[in-house]
Each structure stands twice: as structure tokens, then as C-alpha cells.
Scaffold this motif. Structure first.
Motif, mmCIF file in Angstrom:
data_model
loop_
_atom_site.group_PDB
_atom_site.id
_atom_site.type_symbol
_atom_site.label_atom_id
_atom_site.label_comp_id
_atom_site.label_asym_id
_atom_site.label_seq_id
_atom_site.Cartn_x
_atom_site.Cartn_y
_atom_site.Cartn_z
ATOM 1 N N GLY A 144 6.272 15.929 -7.768
ATOM 2 C CA GLY A 144 6.629 16.428 -9.446
ATOM 3 C C GLY A 144 8.578 16.224 -9.440
ATOM 4 N N PRO A 145 9.192 16.497 -10.533
ATOM 5 C CA PRO A 145 10.747 16.424 -10.633
ATOM 6 C C PRO A 145 11.331 17.088 -9.826
ATOM 7 N N ASP A 146 11.115 18.541 -9.542
ATOM 8 C CA ASP A 146 11.749 19.201 -9.607
ATOM 9 C C ASP A 146 11.468 19.566 -7.928
ATOM 10 N N GLY A 147 10.497 18.899 -6.753
ATOM 11 C CA GLY A 147 9.915 19.233 -5.553
ATOM 12 C C GLY A 147 9.287 20.207 -5.496
ATOM 13 N N ALA A 148 8.591 20.200 -4.385
ATOM 14 C CA ALA A 148 7.044 21.170 -4.365
ATOM 15 C C ALA A 148 7.249 20.381 -2.194
ATOM 16 N N ALA A 149 6.865 21.966 -1.944
ATOM 17 C CA ALA A 149 6.241 22.328 -0.771
ATOM 18 C C ALA A 149 5.149 21.757 -0.441
ATOM 19 N N LEU B 55 0.268 -1.054 0.072
ATOM 20 C CA LEU B 55 0.463 0.004 0.066
ATOM 21 C C LEU B 55 0.738 1.200 -0.281
ATOM 22 N N MET B 56 1.890 0.667 0.800
ATOM 23 C CA MET B 56 2.698 2.229 1.124
ATOM 24 C C MET B 56 3.458 2.779 -0.805
ATOM 25 N N ASP B 57 3.926 1.699 -1.657
ATOM 26 C CA ASP B 57 4.510 2.099 -2.476
ATOM 27 C C ASP B 57 3.312 2.027 -3.090
ATOM 28 N N ARG B 58 1.973 1.837 -3.441
ATOM 29 C CA ARG B 58 1.014 2.324 -4.080
ATOM 30 C C ARG B 58 0.953 3.769 -3.928
ATOM 31 N N LEU B 59 1.181 4.101 -2.301
ATOM 32 C CA LEU B 59 0.760 5.124 -2.841
ATOM 33 C C LEU B 59 1.715 6.394 -3.538
ATOM 34 N N LEU B 60 3.210 6.078 -2.503
ATOM 35 C CA LEU B 60 3.678 6.663 -3.194
ATOM 36 C C LEU B 60 3.857 7.526 -4.489
ATOM 37 N N GLU B 61 4.115 6.301 -5.405
ATOM 38 C CA GLU B 61 3.784 6.698 -6.502
ATOM 39 C C GLU B 61 3.157 7.214 -7.524
ATOM 40 N N THR B 62 0.873 6.925 -6.550
ATOM 41 C CA THR B 62 -0.015 7.790 -7.446
ATOM 42 C C THR B 62 -0.013 9.114 -6.700
ATOM 43 N N LYS B 63 0.071 8.787 -5.088
ATOM 44 C CA LYS B 63 -0.944 10.187 -3.975
ATOM 45 C C LYS B 63 0.970 11.201 -4.596
ATOM 46 N N VAL B 64 2.360 10.580 -3.597
ATOM 47 C CA VAL B 64 3.131 11.996 -3.657
ATOM 48 C C VAL B 64 3.707 11.679 -4.235
ATOM 49 N N LYS B 65 4.760 11.223 -5.468
ATOM 50 C CA LYS B 65 5.455 11.860 -6.136
ATOM 51 C C LYS B 65 4.286 12.238 -7.113
ATOM 52 N N PRO B 66 3.579 12.415 -7.779
ATOM 53 C CA PRO B 66 2.833 13.533 -8.647
ATOM 54 C C PRO B 66 2.263 15.052 -8.123
ATOM 55 N N ARG B 67 2.414 14.573 -7.082
ATOM 56 C CA ARG B 67 2.328 15.847 -5.948
ATOM 57 C C ARG B 67 4.034 16.871 -5.778
#
Length: 527
Positions: A199-204, A185-197
Motif C-alpha cells: 500500500g502507499p503507507d507501508g505495511a508489515a 516476471l519480477m516486475d510483474r510480481l512487484l506490481e501485482t503481488k507486492v505493492k498491493p500488499r
């Protein structure tokens, strides 16, 4: 002329009309006087009864009423609530009046204690004490939320039966069966919820919102899935946050409370939200009962099936199963707030944060046993729970006269305690206001003395404490191994904890900057 002008159309003289009016006025005045007298006598009887009851508590120390018996300590509470210093005030009263004292809610005496031996009696006594029924999280203007017979709110034999049945699911031995579902579940949330927010350049990112997204998905791997068009579990998390933000309106005066009910559109939307969530939970229960029809035994990883079985054993209906599901979502929200509080402490303790991150990166979680390698991370979590426990305070109702901390406590009295005050008491925790994970280097100090109660103790200790610790470690590991994290300075006031609620409620932030980490393979190729 007299006959024509003075006699009325009904043939009565002016004198007769005046006489009848006077008699009616006298009757009305007599009736009004009688009502006022009866109300005054009842009020005098009620006040006398309350005064005589309050006299039974004269042997307790405590802050004197603000200005009169009728006001109690109400004006003080109004002031400290505005200053968000409710629990800090109780910490001060502990220093002034001792570990057990009384205060007044209007005319009603309430006993407050952080005495560990008194707490031991409170947690173990299910005969003379019970949980308070009428608390704001039970219902909102008649719409039941956690209700009165959920695993969290039930009393007596109903609670005992339900607790006995579901305790097998939450036992530490059963975590081996849940962990294989939580890690993917954590791996899935990482790919679908966290990384898209990010982005490649980072975000607050707002940690509070991020944790809500992550933890809202947790029930879905334990048999509590979301039907009826709710595409993402985080939508439920948002709804729970709205409901919890509105619940405190029931602490206000009856005029303000029902004024909000009538005039505030957000209140109306929240009530509709509760109705929709209960409909959604009812659909879950119906689907689960269809699945269970072909089972011989409940799976070890299906929480909802265990809840259905427990309520059937207690002779309850599906409405109580619905309230168990609602309770799970409320508790899951508390777990997200707990990690938000941890990140808040990390803002001013960068060395501790960097040491924890280094351990998380050096010890990837691959098996249930590998969680034991995160010793320092666990120390940080335990210290965060000490500084800001999930349950900030608790309450019980006295059914029969009893003894507490050497004092006689009359029946029909409310008892309160506060883990927040206990954990910040210098008598039990040296440098109690300092965030120091090292105090847990050798485990929980004096674990048998009931001076550390983030998950309570006794028969009503938190069922989900093992799930909470596992999910917090998994979340921290997922974030530390994939991102470089740094506190993001914000113009808004720093995050704080709302002290007016029994459960932890964050007031804003914290914000952290997330910068994607390059994998070892990418670093090797670049070099």
C-alpha cells in the motif's frame, strides 16, 4: 430323575459334556502355547540376528545406547526433537566422537559422517550406494508426491538417463536463455503481488509468505503453467506448504501415524490436495505433449518439455513426469525458505543488511551480465547457505560392503551426513557460529575439499543451483530498490529452523516493515 435332569437335550451325559469341554480347552491352550512359542522363537532369532549384525559396527565410536540394545538412542532423539536440537546434538557428537561415528535407531546401526573425504566417496559412488527409497517425501499414505523415479529420487540407470538429458536445461550456459523470462516476471510480481500488499503507507509483511508468493510463480516462466482453474501460482505454493507440514507425521509410531490418518481432518484434506495436484500436473503433461508434437527440438527455456523427453528416454510413463513437476514445486518452496532464513539473519546484522541493500540499489539488474556486479549480495547469500543450507542432512543406503573414512562398512547399512554440522565445524570454518559474509570475499574457500556443500557435490549435485542464485538475487534487488525494509518487532518467539527435517523448514516469520521508496523523478519534483 437322572435321565430327565442330567442328560442334555442332545442325549449326552454331564460327564461327557465336561470331558468334551476339557478336551477343547486343552486343544486351545496347546494351540495358544504353540503360537507363543513360535512367535518367541522368531523374536529371539530376529533379535539375535540384529545383535550379531550390530556387532560388526563395534569398531565405530559413537554414543552408547540409552539404556538397552533394543532402545538404541531413541529416547535421546525424542528429547532433542522436542527441544528442536536434533542437528545441534549431532554437532556435539562430532566434537565428542570424531567426524565419523555410529548411532542406533532402535537396534539398527547408522553411520554418520562429516569427513570430507568420506563425503567425496559417498557422492561419487553410485554402485555400492543408492538413495534411500522409503523416505517421507516420496509418498503420503500411498499417495505419491515426489515418487521413486523423479529426477531427485531415481536410482541406477533410470537416474543416469534422466540426469543426462535434463542437465542441458540446467547448465550455466543456458541461464542466458532463462534470464529474459525471469526479469519481467519480477516486475510483474512487484506490481501485482507486492505493492498491493504494502500500500502507499507501508505495511508489515511476513517474509515467509511473501517469498512463497514470489517463488511459486517461477516455474510458470519455464514451461510449467497452471491449468484447471488454479488462478494464481501462489495457491500451489500454499498447497505445497501444507503438504510439507503434514509429511513429518510419518516419522511417528505406526499407531500415532494411522491414528492421524483416521481422525485428523487436515490429513484427509492434504491427501485430497495431493490427488488434485497430481491431476493438475497430469493436465500440464497432456497439454505439453500436444505442443511438442509440432516441435523438432525442445526450446531452451521449457523445463517441462525437457522432463517429458528425459522420461521418454528412460522408458518411463507420464506418472514419472508428474512426479518431476511435483519435485520442482517442492524445491522451489525450499528456495523461498532459504531467503526467509537470510532475512532472519539480517535482523541481528543490520550493518551487513544495509551494505547489501546499498549495493543492490547502486547496481540495478538489467542484463544477465549485470548479476556479476552484486558481489557482496552473493557473499551474503553464500554465508546464509553456509549457516542454514537448504538440505540440512542427507542419507544413502549401502548395497555392498565398502570402505568409508578408513572403516569397513557392512552392507544393508544406512549412511547419513549433515551439511549443517559440517558448515558449523570450527576445524573447517573459524568462528563457525558467527554470520560473516567476508569469509567469501575471495570466493568459496577450499572449494575442492568438500567442506562447503549447500548444493551437494558430485554426480548428484543440485541441478537448479544456478537458477536458485539468479532468482534470489533478482528477488533481493526487486525488494531493495522499491522499498525501505526494517525488521518488525513481534510479540511471538523469533523465527527458528526446524531441525527434525532433512530440508529447511521455517518455524514462523520473520516479519519486516515495507515502506515504499519514492522514485528519483518524484523526489526531484518534490524538491
Amino acid at each position: 430323575w437322572y435321565q430327565r435332569r442330567v442328560r442334555g437335550p442332545c442325549g449326552r451325559t454331564l460327564f461327557q459334556l465336561v470331558s468334551e469341554f476339557n478336551q477343547q480347552a486343552v486343544d486351545a491352550m496347546f494351540l495358544l502355547f504353540t503360537v507363543i512359542l513360535v512367535v518367541s522363537l522368531y523374536y529371539a532369532y530376529d533379535i539375535t540376528k540384529k545383535w550379531l549384525y550390530a556387532r560388526q559396527f563395534d569398531h565405530f565410536p559413537g554414543p552408547p545406547p540409552y539404556s538397552s540394545f533394543l532402545q538404541g538412542n531413541g529416547p535421546t532423539f525424542n528429547r532433542i526433537k522436542r527441544d528442536n536440537a536434533f542437528l545441534d546434538c549431532f554437532c556435539t557428537w562430532v566434537e565428542e566422537y570424531g567426524e565419523t561415528f555410529q548411532f542406533r535407531i532402535r537396534t539398527r546401526p547408522v553411520i554418520f559422517t562429516i569427513d570430507p573425504e568420506a563425503l567425496r566417496s559417498i557422492f561419487s559412488d553410485n554402485i555400492n550406494l543408492k538413495k534411500v527409497d522409503h523416505l517421507p517425501n516420496r509418498a503420503l499414505f500411498g499417495q505419491r508426491i515426489t515418487g521413486y523415479n523423479s529426477i531427485l529420487t531415481a536410482n541406477g540407470q533410470t537416474w543416469a538417463i534422466k540426469r543426462k538429458v535434463v542437465s542441458g536445461f540446467f547448465a550455466k550456459q543456458n541461464m542466458h536463455n532463462l534470464f529474459p523470462h525471469m526479469l519481467p516476471l519480477m516486475d510483474r510480481l512487484l506490481e501485482t503481488k507486492v505493492k498491493p500488499r504494502v500500500g502507499p503507507d507501508g505495511a508489515a509483511l511476513d517474509i515467509h509468505q511473501l517469498m512463497t508468493t514470489i517463488f511459486s510463480a517461477l516455474p510458470s516462466v519455464m514451461g510449467i503453467t497452471c491449468p484447471m482453474g488454479v488462478d494464481e501460482p501462489e495457491e500451489i505454493g500454499k498447497r505445497v506448504n501444507v503438504i510439507l507440514d503434514v509429511i513429518p507425521v510419518q516419522f511417528r509410531s505406526i499407531f500415532k501415524m494411522y491414528g492421524e490418518r483416521a481422525m485428523n481432518k487436515e490429513m484427509k484434506d492434504t491427501l485430497e490436495m495431493i490427488v488434485n495436484m497430481r491431476m493438475m500436473c497430469r493436465k500440464m503433461v497432456e497439454e505439453k505433449r500436444k505442443e511438442m508434437a509440432g516441435w523438432d527440438n525442445n526450446p531452451d527455456d521449457d523445463m517441462l518439455a525437457w522432463f517429458v523427453t528425459a522420461n521418454d528416454a528412460a522408458g518411463l510413463t507420464d506418472e514419472e513426469v508428474i512426479e518431476d513437476i511435483m519435485t520442482v514445486y517442492m524445491v522451489i518452496d525450499n528456495m523461498s525458505k532459504q531467503l526467509s532464513a537470510l532475512f532472519t539473519y539480517m535482523i541481528n546484522h543490520r550493518e551487513i543488511f544495509e551494505k547489501m541493500v546499498a549495493e543492490l540499489r547502486a547496481n540495478p539488474i538489467t542484463t544477465y551480465k549485470s548479476l556479476d556486479n552484486l558481489r557482496y549480495t552473493e557473499m551474503v547469500i553464500l554465508e546464509s547457505l553456509r549457516m542454514t543450507p537448504t538440505l540440512l542432512k542427507g542419507t544413502r543406503w549401502v548395497l555392498k560392503d565398502t570402505k568409508l573414512a578408513g572403516y569397513h562398512v557392512p552392507a544393508e547399512c544406512q549412511l547419513q551426513w549433515s551439511q549443517y554440522c559440517l558448515h558449523r565445524n570450527e576445524k573447517y570454518w573459524p568462528n563457525a557460529r558467527q554470520f560473516d559474509p567476508e569469509r567469501f570475499r575471495n570466493g568459496i574457500p577450499n572449494v575442492d575439499t568438500l567442506t562447503y556443500l549447500p548444493f551437494l557435490a558430485g554426480p548428484r549435485a543440485c541441478l537448479g543451483k544456478h537458477i536458485a542464485m539468479i532468482s534470489m538475487k533478482l528477488t533481493l534487488s526487486m525488494l531493495a530498490r522499491n522499498f525501505d525494509l526494517a525488521p518488525q518487532p513481534m510479540a511471538a518467539p523469533p523465527p527458528s529452523i526446524s531441525q527434525s527435517m532433512a530440508l529447511i523448514r521455517m518455524k514462523g516469520g520473520p516479519w519486516f516493515w515495507f515502506n515504499p521508496r519514492k522514485s528519483e523523478e518524484t523526489v526531484a519534483e518534490a524538491s
